[in-house]
Scaffold this motif. Structure first.
Motif, mmCIF file in Angstrom:
data_model
loop_
_atom_site.group_PDB
_atom_site.id
_atom_site.type_symbol
_atom_site.label_atom_id
_atom_site.label_comp_id
_atom_site.label_asym_id
_atom_site.label_seq_id
_atom_site.Cartn_x
_atom_site.Cartn_y
_atom_site.Cartn_z
ATOM 1 N N ILE A 385 0.830 -1.209 0.000
ATOM 2 C CA ILE A 385 0.000 0.000 0.000
ATOM 3 C C ILE A 385 0.867 1.263 0.000
ATOM 4 O O ILE A 385 0.565 2.232 -0.710
ATOM 5 C CB ILE A 385 -0.939 -0.007 1.222
ATOM 6 C CG1 ILE A 385 -1.911 -1.203 1.129
ATOM 7 C CG2 ILE A 385 -1.719 1.296 1.308
ATOM 8 C CD1 ILE A 385 -2.831 -1.338 2.321
ATOM 9 N N THR A 388 2.253 2.212 -3.423
ATOM 10 C CA THR A 388 1.278 2.461 -4.492
ATOM 11 C C THR A 388 0.205 3.457 -4.073
ATOM 12 O O THR A 388 -0.864 3.510 -4.685
ATOM 13 C CB THR A 388 0.610 1.147 -4.928
ATOM 14 O OG1 THR A 388 0.005 0.518 -3.783
ATOM 15 C CG2 THR A 388 1.622 0.205 -5.547
ATOM 16 N N SER A 389 0.454 4.216 -3.017
ATOM 17 C CA SER A 389 -0.503 5.228 -2.568
ATOM 18 C C SER A 389 0.243 6.494 -2.187
ATOM 19 O O SER A 389 1.471 6.511 -2.104
ATOM 20 C CB SER A 389 -1.332 4.719 -1.379
ATOM 21 O OG SER A 389 -0.537 4.638 -0.215
ATOM 22 N N VAL A 396 -0.127 4.454 6.740
ATOM 23 C CA VAL A 396 -0.375 3.137 6.142
ATOM 24 C C VAL A 396 -0.148 2.031 7.162
ATOM 25 O O VAL A 396 -0.952 1.096 7.278
ATOM 26 C CB VAL A 396 0.520 2.934 4.907
ATOM 27 C CG1 VAL A 396 0.384 1.502 4.378
ATOM 28 C CG2 VAL A 396 0.166 3.928 3.816
ATOM 29 N N LEU A 417 -8.735 5.061 0.281
ATOM 30 C CA LEU A 417 -7.826 4.102 -0.329
ATOM 31 C C LEU A 417 -8.397 3.575 -1.640
ATOM 32 O O LEU A 417 -9.621 3.505 -1.822
ATOM 33 C CB LEU A 417 -7.563 2.936 0.627
ATOM 34 C CG LEU A 417 -6.744 3.239 1.884
ATOM 35 C CD1 LEU A 417 -6.716 2.033 2.804
ATOM 36 C CD2 LEU A 417 -5.318 3.659 1.523
ATOM 37 N N HIS A 421 -6.435 -1.549 -2.562
ATOM 38 C CA HIS A 421 -5.917 -1.443 -1.202
ATOM 39 C C HIS A 421 -6.978 -1.858 -0.179
ATOM 40 O O HIS A 421 -6.660 -2.488 0.835
ATOM 41 C CB HIS A 421 -5.463 -0.010 -0.927
ATOM 42 C CG HIS A 421 -4.340 0.445 -1.817
ATOM 43 N ND1 HIS A 421 -4.097 1.766 -2.100
ATOM 44 C CD2 HIS A 421 -3.396 -0.272 -2.489
ATOM 45 C CE1 HIS A 421 -3.046 1.858 -2.902
ATOM 46 N NE2 HIS A 421 -2.605 0.631 -3.149
ATOM 47 N N GLN A 422 -8.217 -1.496 -0.438
ATOM 48 C CA GLN A 422 -9.290 -1.906 0.464
ATOM 49 C C GLN A 422 -9.466 -3.417 0.469
ATOM 50 O O GLN A 422 -9.759 -4.018 1.515
ATOM 51 C CB GLN A 422 -10.592 -1.208 0.071
ATOM 52 C CG GLN A 422 -10.576 0.297 0.307
ATOM 53 C CD GLN A 422 -11.863 0.986 -0.116
ATOM 54 O OE1 GLN A 422 -12.778 0.345 -0.643
ATOM 55 N NE2 GLN A 422 -11.941 2.288 0.105
#
Length: 462
Positions: A385, A388-389, A396, A417, A421-422
């Motif tokens: 995460i 990529t966020s 995170v 998110l 990611h969720q």
């Protein structure tokens, strides 16, 4: 469980020795399948238009995330529970929390007991897996004890909250009863779902709301074996098992230590404790020390906490509460065993000892396996995460540990998110509720034993 007993269990449930689905009758696999089916049913019900206040039903991801969070008694949400879900949807969430906290296999076994007054071997094994019973003969006693404790604590908590909401906050009686029942069930099952947009921030200085919630959370987080033994042997503390004494000791240490740290770290933070008067700061500090270990309620905004406080909360969430209870994490017993193993190694002691008892090597290996599997899950999800966020590492990590430990606290990024990611959080909540070892063991249909031991080897360590 030996291979022979596993085969006997399969035969008892009616499956032939060569049928490919015989592994479903493994008690650990049954628990995993039961929770999986529960998530699917909860998702389907929450996706109905009847479950939502707005037009149409909830989208699949929202329904799946909420159903998993409720059944796995986590509390992470991607929509506001009070405004997005209809009364029917909220009642569905409440039912999922109750079933998830009580345990699908435990609930199924109890229903079978009440209906037929008899438990088959397969059902008793599944219930023993869920409740951590000592033996098959204890399942009936444990199931009835769990039911009594659950109803008693939830009813008492609901009564206090109902009276407070009705008399002090002037909610209508029917609404006060619903608020009291919902939050008492959510508290005892360590779910952290609330029917207020800011969770319990509006009650940060109210002991008549915060303390009943804290009490229910602590009792549920101790674990049913501990509560049952304390009630049964409350006059003879010396008879308490090693597990009970260790759980109570570590719980007390973490509560006191966590409270002192929260007060010291956030006392002057104007966005958290610093905005309250001194008595309310102490109450909120204690509240926030309890919740990271077990439930996802919050009386201050976690997103406004200092980075050091978030890290300390990560540690408390990862440790969690007692075994065979409604709390998540690797459990306080696991953490204590690892600490004792380290201390024994530093002293050069040949054995790891606790309360005049020697811990078996198998216990230490299990504690190590649970901890390392938990670390692997948290690190892997955090890397995925974080890379990529757009969110910071501390945000995170807090979110990931909260999901894995089925806590439900959030810095406020859950609903922002990406869908992928969720879904990662959904998997973490599911795995965290069942436990790393239980989840991994469910993939193994049979256990094999050896009739020999290889020569000892000693690779260099450190």
């Amino acid at each position: 469980m030996s291979a022979g007993f596993g085969e006997a269990l399969t035969a008892d449930s009616g499956a032939g020795p060569h049928r490919p689905w015989r592994g479903l009758h493994h008690p650990v696999r049954m628990v995993v399948v039961g929770f999986g089916l529960g998530v699917l049913v909860g998702t389907a019900v929450l996706a109905l238009p009847l479950s939502r206040t707005g037009p149409g039903g909830a989208d699949l991801l929202t329904a799946l995330f909420t159903a998993t969070s409720a059944l796995c008694v986590t509390g992470l949400v991607v929509v506001d529970t009070a405004t997005y879900w209809s009364p029917f949807g909220q009642a569905t969430i409440l039912a999922l929390i109750q079933v998830g906290g009580f345990g699908i296999m435990t609930l199924a076994s109890l229903l079978g007991l009440l209906i037929s007054r008899r438990l088959g071997l397969s059902t008793r094994m599944a219930a023993a897996t869920e409740t951590k019973s000592v033996g098959l003969g204890d399942v009936r006693r444990v199931l009835l004890g769990v039911a009594r404790i659950t109803l008693t604590v939830e009813a008492a908590t609901a009564l206090v909250l109902t009276v407070r909401f009705a008399t002090t906050y002037r909610h209508p009686l029917a609404e006060s009863v619903w608020l009291g029942v919902f939050h008492s069930v959510s508290a005892f099952n360590n779910a952290g779902f609330a029917l207020f947009a800011d969770n319990l921030v509006g009650f940060a200085g109210d002991p008549w709301v915060c303390l009943p919630v804290v009490g229910a959370v602590i009792v549920g987080g101790l674990g049913f074996p501990v509560v049952l033994e304390v009630l049964r042997e409350h006059r003879h503390a010396r008879r308490w098992s090693v597990h009970t004494r260790l759980t109570l000791l570590m719980t007390a240490v973490l509560l006191v230590g966590g409270t002192l740290f929260m007060l010291a770290a956030e006392w002057t933070n104007p966005h958290t404790l610093g905005a309250l008067d001194p008595p309310a700061r102490v109450l909120a500090g204690f509240f926030q020390a309890v919740m990271p270990r077990t439930a996802g309620f919050n009386s201050v905004d976690p997103g406004a906490m200092n980075a050091g406080t978030l890290l300390a909360s990560d540690v408390l969430m990862f440790i969690g509460g007692g075994s065979a209870g409604t709390a998540g994490g690797i459990k306080v017993g696991t953490f204590a065993v690892l600490l004792l193993a380290i201390l024994a190694e530093l002293r050069g002691a040949p054995d790891v000892e606790l309360f005049d008892r020697r811990l078996s090597p198998a216990t230490i290996r299990q504690a190590l396996a649970v901890s390392l599997l938990g670390v692997a899950a948290v690190v892997s999800a955090t890397l995925l995460i974080a890379t990529t966020s757009r969110y910071s590492l501390d945000q995170v990590l807090y979110e990931v540990v909260s999901a894995f430990a089925t806590v439900g606290l959030s810095t406020g990024i859950t609903d922002d998110l990406a869908p992928g990611h969720q879904l990662v959080l959904v998997v973490l909540m599911f795995a965290g509720r069942l436990g790393p070892v239980t989840f991994a063991s469910a993939l193994v249909l049979r256990e094999s034993g050896r009739l020999f031991r290889r020569p000892e080897g000693r690779p260099l360590i450190g």
